[in-house]
Design a protein around this motif. Sequence first.
Motif, PDB file in Angstrom:
ATOM      1  N   ALA A   1      -6.065  11.068  25.197  1.00 45.33           N
ATOM      2  CA  ALA A   1      -6.509  11.262  26.580  1.00 45.33           C
ATOM      3  C   ALA A   1      -5.406  11.924  27.385  1.00 45.33           C
ATOM      4  CB  ALA A   1      -6.889   9.925  27.205  1.00 45.33           C
ATOM      5  N   ARG A   2      -5.797  12.947  28.141  1.00 45.31           N
ATOM      6  CA  ARG A   2      -4.842  13.629  29.004  1.00 45.31           C
ATOM      7  C   ARG A   2      -5.291  13.472  30.440  1.00 45.31           C
ATOM      8  NH1 ARG A   2      -3.051  20.044  28.697  1.00 45.31           N
ATOM      9  NH2 ARG A   2      -1.712  20.034  30.554  1.00 45.31           N
ATOM     10  N   LEU A   3      -4.387  12.987  31.305  1.00 44.81           N
ATOM     11  CA  LEU A   3      -4.689  12.780  32.720  1.00 44.81           C
ATOM     12  C   LEU A   3      -4.329  14.037  33.499  1.00 44.81           C
ATOM     13  CD1 LEU A   3      -3.199   9.197  33.022  1.00 44.81           C
ATOM     14  CD2 LEU A   3      -5.601   9.798  32.803  1.00 44.81           C
ATOM     15  N   CYS A   4      -5.183  14.387  34.450  1.00 44.85           N
ATOM     16  CA  CYS A   4      -4.959  15.616  35.203  1.00 44.85           C
ATOM     17  C   CYS A   4      -5.340  15.398  36.670  1.00 44.85           C
ATOM     18  CB  CYS A   4      -5.782  16.745  34.607  1.00 44.85           C
ATOM     19  SG  CYS A   4      -5.558  18.329  35.448  1.00 44.85           S
ATOM     20  N   LEU A   5      -4.379  15.599  37.567  1.00 48.16           N
ATOM     21  CA  LEU A   5      -4.628  15.531  39.002  1.00 48.16           C
ATOM     22  C   LEU A   5      -5.082  16.919  39.449  1.00 48.16           C
ATOM     23  CD1 LEU A   5      -4.380  13.784  41.624  1.00 48.16           C
ATOM     24  CD2 LEU A   5      -2.092  14.775  41.891  1.00 48.16           C
ATOM     25  N   ALA A   6      -6.350  17.064  39.767  1.00 46.48           N
ATOM     26  CA  ALA A   6      -6.887  18.386  40.116  1.00 46.48           C
ATOM     27  C   ALA A   6      -8.175  18.212  40.892  1.00 46.48           C
ATOM     28  CB  ALA A   6      -7.128  19.219  38.871  1.00 46.48           C
ATOM     29  N   ASP A   7      -8.545  19.263  41.610  1.00 45.87           N
ATOM     30  CA  ASP A   7      -9.760  19.273  42.424  1.00 45.87           C
ATOM     31  C   ASP A   7     -10.900  19.900  41.624  1.00 45.87           C
ATOM     32  OD1 ASP A   7     -11.644  19.239  44.412  1.00 45.87           O
ATOM     33  OD2 ASP A   7     -10.643  20.690  45.703  1.00 45.87           O
ATOM     34  N   GLY A   8     -11.916  19.107  41.305  1.00 49.18           N
ATOM     35  CA  GLY A   8     -13.100  19.608  40.633  1.00 49.18           C
ATOM     36  C   GLY A   8     -12.803  20.256  39.296  1.00 49.18           C
ATOM     37  N   LEU A   9     -13.451  21.386  39.041  1.00 51.57           N
ATOM     38  CA  LEU A   9     -13.320  22.055  37.753  1.00 51.57           C
ATOM     39  C   LEU A   9     -12.032  22.852  37.612  1.00 51.57           C
ATOM     40  CD1 LEU A   9     -17.041  23.155  37.331  1.00 51.57           C
ATOM     41  CD2 LEU A   9     -15.852  21.312  36.126  1.00 51.57           C
ATOM     42  N   ASP A  10     -11.192  22.849  38.637  1.00 54.38           N
ATOM     43  CA  ASP A  10      -9.860  23.438  38.487  1.00 54.38           C
ATOM     44  C   ASP A  10      -9.120  22.771  37.330  1.00 54.38           C
ATOM     45  OD1 ASP A  10     -10.471  24.915  40.690  1.00 54.38           O
ATOM     46  OD2 ASP A  10      -9.062  23.925  42.048  1.00 54.38           O
ATOM     47  N   ALA A  11      -9.470  21.526  37.051  1.00 60.95           N
ATOM     48  CA  ALA A  11      -8.803  20.780  35.984  1.00 60.95           C
ATOM     49  C   ALA A  11      -8.978  21.438  34.629  1.00 60.95           C
ATOM     50  CB  ALA A  11      -9.352  19.350  35.935  1.00 60.95           C
ATOM     51  N   LEU A  12     -10.054  22.173  34.439  1.00 59.39           N
ATOM     52  CA  LEU A  12     -10.306  22.765  33.123  1.00 59.39           C
ATOM     53  C   LEU A  12      -9.284  23.839  32.780  1.00 59.39           C
ATOM     54  CD1 LEU A  12     -14.196  22.999  33.010  1.00 59.39           C
ATOM     55  CD2 LEU A  12     -12.683  21.080  32.458  1.00 59.39           C
ATOM     56  N   ASP A  13      -8.586  24.362  33.777  1.00 56.60           N
ATOM     57  CA  ASP A  13      -7.527  25.333  33.503  1.00 56.60           C
ATOM     58  C   ASP A  13      -6.391  24.708  32.712  1.00 56.60           C
ATOM     59  OD1 ASP A  13      -8.909  27.306  34.843  1.00 56.60           O
ATOM     60  OD2 ASP A  13      -7.834  27.024  36.733  1.00 56.60           O
ATOM     61  N   ALA A  14      -6.253  23.384  32.836  1.00 59.69           N
ATOM     62  CA  ALA A  14      -5.161  22.693  32.153  1.00 59.69           C
ATOM     63  C   ALA A  14      -5.520  22.294  30.728  1.00 59.69           C
ATOM     64  CB  ALA A  14      -4.775  21.436  32.944  1.00 59.69           C
TER      65      ALA A  14
END
Length: 226
Positions: A68-81
């Motif tokens: 599991a990878r945690l990502c602080l991001a707004d909406g689908l911006d997280a998919l860039d990570a």
Amino acid sequence: MLDSRLSLAAALYAPCDLGADIGTDHALLPCHLLRENICRSMLLCDVSPKALRHAEASVRRYHLEARARLCLADGLDALDAAGQCCGCVSIMGMGGDTLSGILRRGAARLRGAVLVLSAHTEQPLVRQAIADIGYHLTAERLCLAAGRYYILWRAEPGEAAPSPEAIRYGELLFEEPAPLLSGYLDHRLQVLEARRQGLLSGAGPADTAAVDADIAFYAERRRRIP
């Protein structure tokens, strides 16, 4: 253990190497997906640092840190990570206006991912956004959790032209088993009738045309169920 809403979401999820849960909060759904090997790894995303701390606690509780990878991001911006395409993306637990905005702003980041969605309010906005980003519904399901009805969707890439009626009320929804569907329709009729009475009791003339149309639609659907 998942409640009936999250259990239904898990059943709709597309098995994949990498999944993403947007607005993950306590991360109950992605932890279940990992433990059941529905997804090999998951991206757990939220705009709230507090929510991500809750998610991290769940990941540690089930010893899923390596998957599991945690990502602080707004909406689908997280998919860039993500570093790779997600096979399935879930977005749940928010209003329809917020969810439809997330889909529209981040559509290019989906890159063909299957969607599992649920909105607490304004479901027509979500159905319209699904169509507008070039997706179509393959499932529209009801569940009852903690005394409240929820609608969950599975959407996949592919153009569709849903009718205004399908956008407003749903279409696949009315293929649900009769006991659950009849309860949902009775609930909708009660809510709409209360809304209509509220409009009529207000000061000045009341325009009830839209509510009357909704009542007529749900009443006709209810009559089809023995």
